[in-house]
Design a protein around this motif. Sequence first.
Motif, PDB file in Angstrom:
ATOM      1  N   MET A  61       0.844  -1.192   0.000  1.00 53.41           N
ATOM      2  CA  MET A  61       0.000   0.000   0.000  1.00 53.41           C
ATOM      3  C   MET A  61       0.883   1.248   0.000  1.00 53.41           C
ATOM      4  SD  MET A  61      -3.054   1.035   2.633  1.00 53.41           S
ATOM      5  CE  MET A  61      -2.031   1.589   3.969  1.00 53.41           C
ATOM      6  N   LYS A  62       0.526   2.177  -0.856  1.00 53.49           N
ATOM      7  CA  LYS A  62       1.315   3.407  -0.955  1.00 53.49           C
ATOM      8  C   LYS A  62       0.774   4.437   0.038  1.00 53.49           C
ATOM      9  CE  LYS A  62       2.867   6.672  -4.404  1.00 53.49           C
ATOM     10  NZ  LYS A  62       2.661   7.168  -5.762  1.00 53.49           N
ATOM     11  N   ILE A  63       1.659   5.000   0.827  1.00 55.01           N
ATOM     12  CA  ILE A  63       1.231   6.024   1.790  1.00 55.01           C
ATOM     13  C   ILE A  63       1.807   7.364   1.362  1.00 55.01           C
ATOM     14  CG2 ILE A  63       1.317   6.790   4.202  1.00 55.01           C
ATOM     15  CD1 ILE A  63       1.645   3.862   4.994  1.00 55.01           C
ATOM     16  N   ASN A  64       0.933   8.342   1.205  1.00 60.58           N
ATOM     17  CA  ASN A  64       1.393   9.680   0.817  1.00 60.58           C
ATOM     18  C   ASN A  64       1.456  10.581   2.048  1.00 60.58           C
ATOM     19  OD1 ASN A  64       1.755   9.456  -1.986  1.00 60.58           O
ATOM     20  ND2 ASN A  64      -0.468   9.441  -2.262  1.00 60.58           N
ATOM     21  N   ILE A  65       2.643  11.032   2.374  1.00 64.93           N
ATOM     22  CA  ILE A  65       2.780  11.989   3.480  1.00 64.93           C
ATOM     23  C   ILE A  65       3.508  13.209   2.935  1.00 64.93           C
ATOM     24  CG2 ILE A  65       3.652  12.398   5.813  1.00 64.93           C
ATOM     25  CD1 ILE A  65       3.694   9.415   6.259  1.00 64.93           C
ATOM     26  N   LYS A  66       2.906  14.357   3.118  1.00 66.15           N
ATOM     27  CA  LYS A  66       3.526  15.583   2.596  1.00 66.15           C
ATOM     28  C   LYS A  66       4.535  16.118   3.605  1.00 66.15           C
ATOM     29  CE  LYS A  66      -0.539  16.983  -0.005  1.00 66.15           C
ATOM     30  NZ  LYS A  66      -1.859  17.424   0.316  1.00 66.15           N
ATOM     31  N   ASN A  67       5.560  16.777   3.081  1.00 64.89           N
ATOM     32  CA  ASN A  67       6.599  17.329   3.947  1.00 64.89           C
ATOM     33  C   ASN A  67       6.028  18.287   4.987  1.00 64.89           C
ATOM     34  OD1 ASN A  67       9.370  17.641   4.710  1.00 64.89           O
ATOM     35  ND2 ASN A  67       9.242  19.698   3.873  1.00 64.89           N
ATOM     36  N   GLU A  68       5.051  19.122   4.543  1.00 67.31           N
ATOM     37  CA  GLU A  68       4.499  20.111   5.484  1.00 67.31           C
ATOM     38  C   GLU A  68       3.698  19.440   6.607  1.00 67.31           C
ATOM     39  OE1 GLU A  68       2.190  20.657   1.538  1.00 67.31           O
ATOM     40  OE2 GLU A  68       4.216  20.233   2.185  1.00 67.31           O
ATOM     41  N   GLU A  69       3.236  18.201   6.361  1.00 67.47           N
ATOM     42  CA  GLU A  69       2.546  17.469   7.437  1.00 67.47           C
ATOM     43  C   GLU A  69       3.569  16.955   8.451  1.00 67.47           C
ATOM     44  OE1 GLU A  69      -1.092  15.844   4.613  1.00 67.47           O
ATOM     45  OE2 GLU A  69       0.354  14.439   5.428  1.00 67.47           O
ATOM     46  N   ILE A  70       4.716  16.517   7.960  1.00 67.14           N
ATOM     47  CA  ILE A  70       5.744  15.986   8.858  1.00 67.14           C
ATOM     48  C   ILE A  70       6.432  17.112   9.616  1.00 67.14           C
ATOM     49  CG2 ILE A  70       7.946  14.744   8.933  1.00 67.14           C
ATOM     50  CD1 ILE A  70       6.999  13.172   6.510  1.00 67.14           C
ATOM     51  N   SER A  74       5.506  20.171  10.520  1.00 68.35           N
ATOM     52  CA  SER A  74       4.501  21.196  10.791  1.00 68.35           C
ATOM     53  C   SER A  74       5.083  22.261  11.719  1.00 68.35           C
ATOM     54  CB  SER A  74       3.260  20.578  11.435  1.00 68.35           C
ATOM     55  OG  SER A  74       3.593  20.134  12.737  1.00 68.35           O
ATOM     56  N   GLU A  75       4.365  23.360  11.820  1.00 65.91           N
ATOM     57  CA  GLU A  75       4.809  24.474  12.668  1.00 65.91           C
ATOM     58  C   GLU A  75       4.996  24.032  14.116  1.00 65.91           C
ATOM     59  OE1 GLU A  75       3.038  28.647  14.100  1.00 65.91           O
ATOM     60  OE2 GLU A  75       2.326  28.001  12.140  1.00 65.91           O
ATOM     61  N   ARG A  76       4.090  23.164  14.579  1.00 65.30           N
ATOM     62  CA  ARG A  76       4.176  22.732  15.984  1.00 65.30           C
ATOM     63  C   ARG A  76       5.391  21.844  16.229  1.00 65.30           C
ATOM     64  NH1 ARG A  76      -1.312  20.118  16.824  1.00 65.30           N
ATOM     65  NH2 ARG A  76      -1.706  20.828  18.918  1.00 65.30           N
ATOM     66  N   ARG A  99       9.355   9.089  17.728  1.00 64.88           N
ATOM     67  CA  ARG A  99       8.935   8.550  16.422  1.00 64.88           C
ATOM     68  C   ARG A  99       7.704   9.272  15.895  1.00 64.88           C
ATOM     69  NH1 ARG A  99      10.870   7.462  12.044  1.00 64.88           N
ATOM     70  NH2 ARG A  99       9.932   5.829  10.799  1.00 64.88           N
ATOM     71  N   ASN A 100       6.734   9.490  16.780  1.00 65.90           N
ATOM     72  CA  ASN A 100       5.530  10.208  16.359  1.00 65.90           C
ATOM     73  C   ASN A 100       5.866  11.622  15.891  1.00 65.90           C
ATOM     74  OD1 ASN A 100       2.670   8.909  16.747  1.00 65.90           O
ATOM     75  ND2 ASN A 100       3.974   8.034  18.329  1.00 65.90           N
ATOM     76  N   LEU A 101       6.797  12.277  16.583  1.00 63.01           N
ATOM     77  CA  LEU A 101       7.200  13.619  16.148  1.00 63.01           C
ATOM     78  C   LEU A 101       7.915  13.548  14.793  1.00 63.01           C
ATOM     79  CD1 LEU A 101       8.508  15.145  19.516  1.00 63.01           C
ATOM     80  CD2 LEU A 101       6.355  15.672  18.347  1.00 63.01           C
ATOM     81  N   GLN A 102       8.720  12.512  14.592  1.00 64.61           N
ATOM     82  CA  GLN A 102       9.450  12.375  13.324  1.00 64.61           C
ATOM     83  C   GLN A 102       8.501  12.228  12.139  1.00 64.61           C
ATOM     84  OE1 GLN A 102      11.875   8.927  14.180  1.00 64.61           O
ATOM     85  NE2 GLN A 102      13.694  10.163  14.591  1.00 64.61           N
ATOM     86  N   ILE A 103       7.362  11.565  12.359  1.00 65.49           N
ATOM     87  CA  ILE A 103       6.431  11.353  11.232  1.00 65.49           C
ATOM     88  C   ILE A 103       5.262  12.355  11.269  1.00 65.49           C
ATOM     89  CG2 ILE A 103       7.046   8.932  10.945  1.00 65.49           C
ATOM     90  CD1 ILE A 103       4.466   8.161  12.393  1.00 65.49           C
ATOM     91  N   GLY A 104       5.409  13.385  12.100  1.00 67.72           N
ATOM     92  CA  GLY A 104       4.442  14.481  12.087  1.00 67.72           C
ATOM     93  C   GLY A 104       3.179  14.243  12.876  1.00 67.72           C
ATOM     94  N   LYS A 105       3.151  13.177  13.680  1.00 64.73           N
ATOM     95  CA  LYS A 105       1.933  12.896  14.456  1.00 64.73           C
ATOM     96  C   LYS A 105       1.992  13.648  15.783  1.00 64.73           C
ATOM     97  CE  LYS A 105       0.355   8.667  12.434  1.00 64.73           C
ATOM     98  NZ  LYS A 105      -1.034   8.414  12.516  1.00 64.73           N
ATOM     99  N   VAL A 106       2.000  14.958  15.689  1.00 67.07           N
ATOM    100  CA  VAL A 106       2.192  15.796  16.863  1.00 67.07           C
ATOM    101  C   VAL A 106       0.983  15.753  17.807  1.00 67.07           C
ATOM    102  CG1 VAL A 106       1.437  17.925  15.737  1.00 67.07           C
ATOM    103  CG2 VAL A 106       3.066  18.055  17.606  1.00 67.07           C
ATOM    104  N   ASP A 107      -0.212  15.595  17.245  1.00 71.27           N
ATOM    105  CA  ASP A 107      -1.404  15.525  18.112  1.00 71.27           C
ATOM    106  C   ASP A 107      -1.359  14.300  19.017  1.00 71.27           C
ATOM    107  OD1 ASP A 107      -2.659  17.854  17.405  1.00 71.27           O
ATOM    108  OD2 ASP A 107      -3.734  16.958  15.723  1.00 71.27           O
ATOM    109  N   ALA A 108      -0.868  13.184  18.459  1.00 69.10           N
ATOM    110  CA  ALA A 108      -0.774  11.965  19.274  1.00 69.10           C
ATOM    111  C   ALA A 108       0.134  12.205  20.479  1.00 69.10           C
ATOM    112  CB  ALA A 108      -0.233  10.816  18.418  1.00 69.10           C
ATOM    113  N   VAL A 109       1.179  12.982  20.275  1.00 70.91           N
ATOM    114  CA  VAL A 109       2.117  13.274  21.370  1.00 70.91           C
ATOM    115  C   VAL A 109       1.505  14.264  22.364  1.00 70.91           C
ATOM    116  CG1 VAL A 109       4.345  14.319  21.925  1.00 70.91           C
ATOM    117  CG2 VAL A 109       4.147  12.765  19.969  1.00 70.91           C
ATOM    118  N   LEU A 110       0.956  15.370  21.824  1.00 71.02           N
ATOM    119  CA  LEU A 110       0.436  16.418  22.716  1.00 71.02           C
ATOM    120  C   LEU A 110      -0.817  15.962  23.464  1.00 71.02           C
ATOM    121  CD1 LEU A 110       0.983  19.693  20.636  1.00 71.02           C
ATOM    122  CD2 LEU A 110       2.467  18.631  22.324  1.00 71.02           C
TER     123      LEU A 110
END
Length: 136
Positions: A1-10, A12-14, A54-65
């Motif tokens: 499965m192809k996963i598309n993640i944009k740089n600005e999502e990874i 992010s400002e936060r 790891r979550n911060l590296q892949i832009g999952k900042v909400d999961a962390v916060l």
Amino acid sequence: MKINIKNEEIRSERVLRIEEIAGENIFKCYQCGKCSAGCPSADQMDLLPNQVVRNLQIGKVDAVLNSKSIWICASCFMCWTRCPRGVNLTALFEACRQVKLRENIDEVGLKQTIQEAEEMDIPQIAVISVLRKLTS
Ligand code: SF4
Ligand code: SF4
């Protein structure tokens, strides 16, 4: 499965703000897990220290916060001393707390906390300490 993640999502400002406050580069981490193995609070955490990075590296900042882990971290520096890459996780956890608090989201209700502390006869200094950490 192809996963598309944009740089600005990874990047992010936060995430950038967390790195800036911590003075840390999250991409130094290569997920060896030594931080989590040595963390005295790990069994209480919903995200282990290496998972936080790891979550911060892949832009999952909400999961962390939104995790309990950032509040459970005791700032003991054990993870930093064990990290072969010198990642200052203690500073990252603190930066996450700062970002969350600056968004004006209190983790505890002031009135309720003071009331409960009085009922439980908790020393005032402990109450002040908790309020400093968990309120904006
Ligand atoms: S010890 Fe360091 S390199 Fe290893 S997972 Fe933790 S932060 Fe990453
Ligand atoms: S500073 Fe926080 S994350 Fe690091 S070992 Fe101590 S309690 Fe765990």
